[in-house]
Design an enzyme around this catalytic site. Structure first.
Site, mmCIF file in Angstrom:
data_model
loop_
_atom_site.group_PDB
_atom_site.id
_atom_site.type_symbol
_atom_site.label_atom_id
_atom_site.label_comp_id
_atom_site.label_asym_id
_atom_site.label_seq_id
_atom_site.Cartn_x
_atom_site.Cartn_y
_atom_site.Cartn_z
ATOM 1 N N CYS A 48 -8.359 -10.440 27.585
ATOM 2 C CA CYS A 48 -8.997 -10.697 26.299
ATOM 3 C C CYS A 48 -9.990 -9.567 26.017
ATOM 4 O O CYS A 48 -10.827 -9.263 26.862
ATOM 5 C CB CYS A 48 -9.720 -12.040 26.347
ATOM 6 S SG CYS A 48 -10.649 -12.406 24.854
ATOM 7 N N CYS A 100 -12.859 -17.995 25.280
ATOM 8 C CA CYS A 100 -13.846 -17.651 24.244
ATOM 9 C C CYS A 100 -13.360 -17.943 22.829
ATOM 10 O O CYS A 100 -14.073 -17.649 21.874
ATOM 11 C CB CYS A 100 -14.252 -16.184 24.360
ATOM 12 S SG CYS A 100 -13.001 -15.038 23.760
ATOM 13 N N CYS A 120 3.478 -13.847 20.149
ATOM 14 C CA CYS A 120 3.381 -12.653 19.322
ATOM 15 C C CYS A 120 1.895 -12.317 19.200
ATOM 16 O O CYS A 120 1.149 -12.995 18.493
ATOM 17 C CB CYS A 120 4.000 -12.978 17.959
ATOM 18 S SG CYS A 120 4.048 -11.613 16.829
HETATM 19 ZN ZN LIG Z 1 -11.586 -14.407 25.477
#
Ligand SMILES: [Zn+2]
Length: 132
Positions: A48, A100, A120
Site C-alpha cells: 500500500c 488504512c 484491477c
Molecule cells: Zn494501506
C-alpha cells in the site's frame, strides 16, 4: 509553540504525489496503460502506497490487457477489503486496503482460474518491493 496533532491526511499529502493522493483518498482511477506497474513483471511484493501494508504478490499478477495492474488473488484474504461501490451508475466492488482504507481499485468476476477474480488495481495505489 503549541503542540498540534498532525492530521493524517496532511501527512499523506506530503508523502504522496498528486495522482497517488487523488486515487487513494478520492477514489480516483489512473488512465489505463499509464501506470508504472501495468507491465511490471519483476518478482516481489506490492505494498500500500499509504501505509506500506503488504497487499499483493507478483506471483498473482497477470496480464489482463485492461491497462491496469491485475491480480487474481490478494496476498492474504484479510490484506484487502471489499466495499460495494454504486457510483457512475454501476454496481462494482471496490477494493480498499484493510489497514488504512486507501482506495486501490475494483474487483471483477472475469479473472483466470482458480479464483476467477480480477483485482484491477491502480499503480498509483501501490509501491513495489523487489525480492531479487
Ligand atoms: Zn494501506
Amino acid at each position: 509553540m503549541a503542540m498540534t496533532k498532525n492530521n493524517p491526511k496532511d501527512e499523506l499529502r506530503s508523502k504522496l504525489d498528486d495522482e497517488q493522493f487523488h486515487v487513494t483518498q478520492n477514489k480516483g482511477t489512473e488512465r489505463p496503460f499509464t501506470g508504472k506497474y501495468v507491465d511490471h513483471k519483476d518478482d516481489g511484493m506490492y505494498r500500500c502506497v499509504c501505509c506500506d501494508a503488504e497487499l499483493f504478490s507478483s506471483t498473482h499478477k497477470y496480464d489482463s490487457g485492461s491497462g491496469w495492474p491485475s491480480f487474481w488473488l490478494p496476498l492474504a484474504g484479510d490484506s484487502v477489503r471489499l466495499v460495494v461501490d454504486e457510483s457512475h451508475g454501476m454496481r462494482r466492488e471496490e477494493v480498499v486496503c484493510s489497514n488504512c482504507d486507501a482506495h486501490l481499485g475494483h474487483v471483477f468476476n472475469d479473472g483466470p482460474e482458480p479464483s476467477g477474480l480480477r483485482y484491477c488495481i491502480n499503480s498509483a495505489s501501490l509501491d513495489f518491493e523487489g525480492s531479487g
